[in-house]
Each structure stands twice: as structure tokens, then as C-alpha cells.
Write a protein that holds these residues in place. Structure first.
Motif, short mmCIF file in Angstrom:
data_model
loop_
_atom_site.label_atom_id
_atom_site.label_comp_id
_atom_site.label_asym_id
_atom_site.label_seq_id
_atom_site.Cartn_x
_atom_site.Cartn_y
_atom_site.Cartn_z
N THR A 2 0.85 -1.19 0.00
CA THR A 2 0.00 0.00 0.00
C THR A 2 0.89 1.24 0.00
N LYS A 3 0.24 2.40 -0.08
CA LYS A 3 1.00 3.64 -0.09
C LYS A 3 1.80 3.78 1.21
N GLU A 5 3.39 1.62 2.88
CA GLU A 5 4.68 0.93 2.81
C GLU A 5 5.66 1.68 1.91
N ILE A 6 5.15 2.33 0.90
CA ILE A 6 6.03 3.14 0.04
C ILE A 6 6.55 4.32 0.85
N ALA A 9 9.30 3.22 3.05
CA ALA A 9 10.54 3.02 2.30
C ALA A 9 11.25 4.36 2.07
N VAL A 10 10.47 5.39 1.73
CA VAL A 10 11.07 6.72 1.52
C VAL A 10 11.66 7.22 2.83
N VAL A 14 15.57 6.98 2.03
CA VAL A 14 16.08 8.26 1.56
C VAL A 14 16.66 9.04 2.75
N PHE A 17 13.95 13.04 6.13
CA PHE A 17 12.57 13.52 6.17
C PHE A 17 11.88 12.89 7.37
N LEU A 25 5.43 13.81 0.45
CA LEU A 25 6.16 13.70 -0.81
C LEU A 25 5.58 12.60 -1.70
N VAL A 26 5.26 11.48 -1.08
CA VAL A 26 4.69 10.38 -1.87
C VAL A 26 3.32 10.80 -2.42
N ASP A 28 2.48 13.83 -3.10
CA ASP A 28 2.78 14.80 -4.17
C ASP A 28 3.06 14.09 -5.48
N ILE A 29 3.84 13.03 -5.41
CA ILE A 29 4.21 12.32 -6.64
C ILE A 29 2.96 11.80 -7.35
N PHE A 30 2.08 11.16 -6.60
CA PHE A 30 0.88 10.62 -7.24
C PHE A 30 -0.08 11.74 -7.65
N ILE A 32 0.90 14.77 -8.70
CA ILE A 32 1.46 15.33 -9.93
C ILE A 32 1.11 14.41 -11.11
N ALA A 33 1.27 13.11 -10.88
CA ALA A 33 0.95 12.14 -11.93
C ALA A 33 -0.53 12.25 -12.33
N LEU B 6 8.96 14.81 -13.79
CA LEU B 6 8.26 14.53 -12.54
C LEU B 6 9.13 14.94 -11.35
N LEU B 10 8.31 17.81 -8.57
CA LEU B 10 8.31 17.52 -7.13
C LEU B 10 9.25 18.47 -6.39
N ARG B 13 7.59 21.93 -6.16
CA ARG B 13 6.47 21.96 -5.24
C ARG B 13 6.94 22.02 -3.78
N CYS B 27 13.26 6.17 -5.21
CA CYS B 27 12.92 5.25 -4.12
C CYS B 27 11.50 4.73 -4.28
N THR B 31 10.83 0.83 -5.00
CA THR B 31 10.03 0.06 -4.04
C THR B 31 8.90 -0.67 -4.73
N GLU B 43 -1.37 -1.26 -4.22
CA GLU B 43 -2.62 -0.52 -4.32
C GLU B 43 -2.41 0.91 -3.87
N ILE B 44 -2.66 1.86 -4.76
CA ILE B 44 -2.56 3.27 -4.43
C ILE B 44 -3.96 3.85 -4.56
N PHE B 47 -5.50 6.29 -7.31
CA PHE B 47 -4.66 6.23 -8.51
C PHE B 47 -4.94 4.93 -9.26
#
Lengths: 109, 117
Positions: A2-3, A5-6, A9-10, A14, A17, A25-26, A28-30, A32-33, B6, B10, B13, B27, B31, B43-44, B47
Motif C-alpha cells: 500500500t502507499k 509501505e512506500i 521506504a522513503v 532516503v 525527512f 512527498l509520496v 505529491d508524486i501521485f 502530480i501524476a 516529474l 516535485l 512543489r 525510491c 520500491t 494498491e494506491i 490512482f
């Protein structure tokens, strides 16, 4: 996965943070996408794949319950085309077979 | 938009460097790739979701020569778009509509079908 867990990981890999910042940040990425795709623009992530908008024209479908024909309106849909690299990672044995000979040579894209 | 665009978006922003943004974006995708490699789905919410599908070996043809070839079994990532993004893509960015803006003519002609995603 799921998000959450991502985000973990960040946060862990990384570094620098807070958990909250990593989460933002995660997101934000989705976001922006999503905004990019909503504007009709495709997204290409090398090593992962491409998200592409495809325009579908109207076609006839059927109500699966009654069998009645009904028009399916024209629409835009999002498709994901995985990169050759990602496909290869999921099929390590197959890549080896390709290298060994027969090589049906997957076209680069 | 490419991955580097992208990364730029980021960085902008969040007012930090591209190097930093690059680490975060890499990352995230690393992942996700790692999960798919293990055969795990992702699952996001809002999205979409990624699953790994297994395909059995089947007989195919080389489209250029017509020669019969055996396509070996394989695993492929499959993406299913989430409802929110599906609607965004179909309606465009401005379509974050407020409910007052429902077009009465279309509404009475064809009430929106109930959601079944």
C-alpha cells in the motif's frame, strides 16, 4: 503493498525527512501524476513503464443481464505499458533463455 | 511527462533540490518494482492498482514471417486504473465539478448509472 509501505521506504531509505514529510512527498508524486494524466498528457517512467491516455470511440455493447444492445459512449481511458526492463525483471528465466539463443528479440520501445 | 520532469515538478512543489527529489522519486519506483518482482500487488488509492499476472505458454506466430513459435509462460505487470483517476482522465482537469453544475437536460434524459467499479 500500500502507499503506507512506500512512505516507509522513503522514510527509511532516503532519510532526512520526517514520516509526515515522507507521506506528503509520496502524495505529491501521485498527485502530480494524476494532474498530468487528467490534462491528457502521458507519463513515461524509464525502467518502469508508460501511462498513456487512449481515446476510445463510441461502440455498441450489450447489457450483460438482458442482452439489450446499448451504446458505449466515446471515452478516454488510461493504459499502462510496462517497460521492457520491468518485464525482464519479472521473468528472469525467460531473459536467460533469450540470451542463450532463439532470441525472439523484443523490440526496444 | 518524463521521470525527470516529474522530479522537477516535485522539487518545485517542495522547494528542495532536484537531487533530493530524484532520490525520493527513484525510491518510490524502486520500491514498487521490488514489490512486483516478488509477485506482490500494489494498491494506491485514488490512482490505481498493480498486480502481477501469470500467463501460460501458448503457440503464437512471428507476425513478420508467419512462422509458428511457442511463447513461453511469463509474468506481466497489470495496471487497473482507480475510479478517481479514471473519471479525471475521462472528464479532464476542470471536471472537479460541483454538484450544482449537473446538466439538467442530460440528467432527466438519462440519470447517471449507479457506480459499480
Amino acid at each position: 503493498m500500500t502507499k503506507a509501505e512506500i512512505i516507509d521506504a522513503v522514510y527509511e531509505r532516503v532519510g532526512g525527512f520526517s514520516k509526515k514529510e515522507a507521506a506528503e512527498l509520496v502524495d505529491d508524486i501521485f498527485d502530480i501524476a494524476k494532474e498530468t494524466l487528467a490534462a491528457g498528457e502521458k507519463i513515461k517512467v524509464s525502467g518502469f513503464g508508460n501511462f498513456v491516455i487512449r481515446a476510445k470511440s463510441e461502440r455498441m455493447g450489450r447489457n450483460p443481464q438482458t442482452g439489450d444492445p446499448i451504446p458505449i459512449t466515446a471515452r478516454k481511458v488510461l493504459t499502462f505499458k510496462p517497460s521492457q526492463i520491468l518485464k525482464a525483471l519479472l521473468n528472469p528465466a525467460r531473459v536467460q533463455a533469450d540470451l542463450d539463443g532463439s532470441g525472439s528479440g523484443s523490440a526496444p520501445s | 511527462m518524463t521521470k525527470s520532469e516529474l522530479i522537477e515538478a516535485l522539487a518545485e512543489r517542495n522547494h528542495f533540490t532536484k537531487t533530493r527529489a530524484e532520490q525520493v522519486v527513484n525510491c518510490v519506483f524502486d520500491t514498487m518494482i521490488h514489490a512486483l518482482e516478488k509477485g506482490e500487488g500494489i494498491e494506491i488509492r485514488g490512482f490505481g492498482s498493480f498486480t502481477v499476472r501469470n500467463y501460460k505458454s501458448y503457440g503464437g506466430r512471428n507476425p513478420r514471417t508467419g512462422e509458428a513459435v511457442k511463447v513461453p509462460e511469463k509474468r506481466l505487470p497489470f495496471f487497473k486504473v482507480g475510479k478517481e483517476l479514471r473519471d479525471l482522465v475521462n472528464e479532464g482537469p476542470k471536471a472537479k465539478r460541483d454538484d450544482d453544475s449537473v446538466d439538467i437536460a442530460t440528467w432527466s434524459a438519462a440519470p447517471p448509472a449507479p457506480d459499480k467499479s
